[in-house]
Write a protein that holds these residues in place. Structure first.
Motif, mmCIF file in Angstrom:
data_model
loop_
_atom_site.group_PDB
_atom_site.id
_atom_site.type_symbol
_atom_site.label_atom_id
_atom_site.label_comp_id
_atom_site.label_asym_id
_atom_site.label_seq_id
_atom_site.Cartn_x
_atom_site.Cartn_y
_atom_site.Cartn_z
ATOM 1 N N TRP A 116 3.043 11.717 3.331
ATOM 2 C CA TRP A 116 3.800 11.883 4.362
ATOM 3 C C TRP A 116 4.185 10.376 4.927
ATOM 4 O O TRP A 116 5.288 10.304 5.722
ATOM 5 N N PHE A 117 3.434 9.563 4.801
ATOM 6 C CA PHE A 117 3.564 8.218 5.045
ATOM 7 C C PHE A 117 4.980 7.670 4.308
ATOM 8 O O PHE A 117 5.903 7.116 4.849
ATOM 9 N N THR A 118 5.027 8.022 3.167
ATOM 10 C CA THR A 118 6.222 7.822 2.356
ATOM 11 C C THR A 118 7.528 8.348 2.745
ATOM 12 O O THR A 118 8.717 8.017 2.834
ATOM 13 N N PHE A 119 7.536 9.699 2.961
ATOM 14 C CA PHE A 119 8.523 10.496 3.902
ATOM 15 C C PHE A 119 9.085 9.698 5.236
ATOM 16 O O PHE A 119 10.314 9.594 4.926
ATOM 17 N N LEU A 120 8.143 9.174 5.780
ATOM 18 C CA LEU A 120 8.754 8.740 7.153
ATOM 19 C C LEU A 120 9.260 7.057 6.782
ATOM 20 O O LEU A 120 10.272 6.712 7.254
ATOM 21 N N GLY A 121 8.719 6.348 5.871
ATOM 22 C CA GLY A 121 9.117 5.165 5.191
ATOM 23 C C GLY A 121 10.525 4.991 4.706
ATOM 24 O O GLY A 121 11.383 4.296 5.096
ATOM 25 N N VAL A 122 10.402 6.187 3.795
ATOM 26 C CA VAL A 122 11.939 6.374 3.080
ATOM 27 C C VAL A 122 13.099 6.683 4.261
ATOM 28 O O VAL A 122 14.026 6.230 3.811
#
Length: 445
Positions: A116-122
């Motif tokens: 989920w962190f990667t989703f927000l980051g991307v």
């Protein structure tokens, strides 16, 4: 933690299109295990485009896409992927290098929190990729390809730039300090896939979802050349970034699509590259080195004495009565272009499927043939005087490639009809070219 998604699993493919995969099924330890979600999505792209076409006819009584514009958009998508035949994607290659050399923390690949962190980051990084692509002229030169259609339908989503991929990777590098490449490789694909379905006029309003997510309603504004639409709604999946950073605009008056100054052509290489030439010529009109550089690195509307982004005072006024560029051409010619486009699409598919078994020289030659074909078909749609000669030369190349089995029929049972069709094509354009030469000679005499 997850098994690779099988290409034949319809459920997973459809959910990937709408960012509905779970962390459990889309987390992988190694980059090599990450499915090629975008490549596997081709049948869903086609299915959704056909569905939009059918629903559009039933709803409005007219097709939502024209042959000329639709084929041009798909051609741009094809061209945008050609560099992948010769190199690994810039985004993933650079990302893995920074991860291997400079990572600060190694977040666990099998954690839902990492996912989920990667989703927000991307998505956050994509917002800035997209915003800079509108606010720096040299980046806009690449991105303007996506905005060049005066229509707004699912084929428009495929109208991608050949060159944008060579600069967008920079914006994702900070994530490589903490996020494993395998998780990044998943989200960079899912972020792109989500943005396909929002390119439609058939979905009007999604209620409360409009507050959080990028939707067809919000993205229509982004593609408009109305004054209230310009440089708005940059979000990929989430629209909250635009609300936070002051770049959000609601859809109000009728959106008129396309570039501020429509290019009015279907010639694919011109669409891809014309703005670079424009910037070069424009920079040469300035004597000051600062102004020359500002032409490339400030906003597309910048002029000496203006702010960094310039203004839109000189933009043509949008009335809402604009008619998209749609030149009239005969039905037989439309059928001809569609058939040859399907044949080159087959060649394109075979090239990507067999690239590991082909020599670099063969790949280069087939790539050149694809570019020649898409260019020539664009000349025919534009009805340029030189179209006949170029198409005749292309048919000569096609006959030669067909002889060595580099050009194949759509179905094995169509070998003889395809060979006959290609031969007749060569004969027709040969006669057309000869007729043009005679006409020119008569005028000269």
């Amino acid at each position: 933690m997850a098994e690779a998604v099988q290409p034949g699993v319809v459920s997973s493919g459809v959910r990937a299109m709408f960012f509905m995969l779970t962390p459990n099924e889309s987390s992988f330890e190694k980059v090599e295990d990450v499915p090629l979600y975008v490549q596997q999505a081709t049948p869903f792209f086609v299915g959704l485009m056909v569905l939009e076409l059918v629903v559009g006819v039933l709803k409005t009584g007219a097709p939502v896409v024209t042959i000329s514009d639709g084929l041009t958009s798909i051609s741009a998508g094809m061209i945008s992927r050609l560099p992948m035949l010769f190199m690994r994607g810039c985004e993933l290659t650079s990302y893995m290098y920074v991860w291997d050399q400079y990572r600060l923390v190694e977040l666990p690949w099998d954690s839902a929190w990492t996912w989920w962190f990667t989703f927000l980051g991307v998505d956050f990084c994509y917002y800035w990729v997209h915003r800079f692509a509108h606010e720096a002229a040299i980046l806009w030169a690449a991105h303007q390809v996506h905005h060049s259609s005066e229509y707004y339908n699912l084929t428009t989503a495929l109208r991608q730039s050949l060159t944008q991929q060579f600069t967008s990777w920079i914006f994702y590098l900070p994530m490589a300090l903490v996020v494993p490449p395998s998780i990044f490789a998943v989200h960079i694909q899912l972020n792109l896939l989500y943005q396909f379905w929002i390119h439609t006029e058939l979905i009007t309003d999604l209620g409360p979802l409009e507050w959080i997510f990028n939707t067809p309603k919000h993205h229509r504004v982004h593609h408009g050349r109305n004054l209230y639409c310009i440089d708005k709604n940059y979000g990929g999946i989430l629209i909250v970034w635009d609300r936070l950073f002051g770049t959000f605009a609601s859809e109000t008056e009728k959106v008129v699509y396309g570039l501020v100054y429509p290019i009015k052509t279907f010639e694919i290489l011109y669409i891809q590259l014309h703005y670079y030439l424009y910037l070069w010529r424009r920079s040469n009109t300035y004597k000051n080195i600062s102004d020359k550089l500002s032409t490339f690195f400030k906003g597309p509307s910048w002029k000496p004495g203006k702010s960094r982004l310039g203004d839109h005072i000189d933009n043509p006024k949008v009335t809402g009565k604009e008619v998209p560029h749609d030149p009239s051409w005969s039905l037989p010619l439309q059928v001809y272009v569609v058939l040859h486009f399907l044949l080159v699409l087959r060649t394109y598919h075979d090239l990507f499927e067999n690239k590991m078994m082909l020599s670099q020289l063969t790949i280069l030659g087939m790539t050149g043939y694809i570019l020649l074909t898409l260019t020539s078909l664009g000349f025919i749609i534009d009805q340029r005087p030189t179209a006949a000669v170029l198409e005749m030369l292309r048919c000569v190349v096609m006959v030669t490639m067909q002889k060595y089995s580099y050009v194949k029929p759509l179905l094995p049972s169509l070998v003889v009809p395809t060979e006959a069709f290609v031969s007749l094509s060569l004969l027709y354009w040969g006669l057309q070219s000869f007729s043009q030469l005679l006409s020119i000679k008569k005028k000269a005499d």
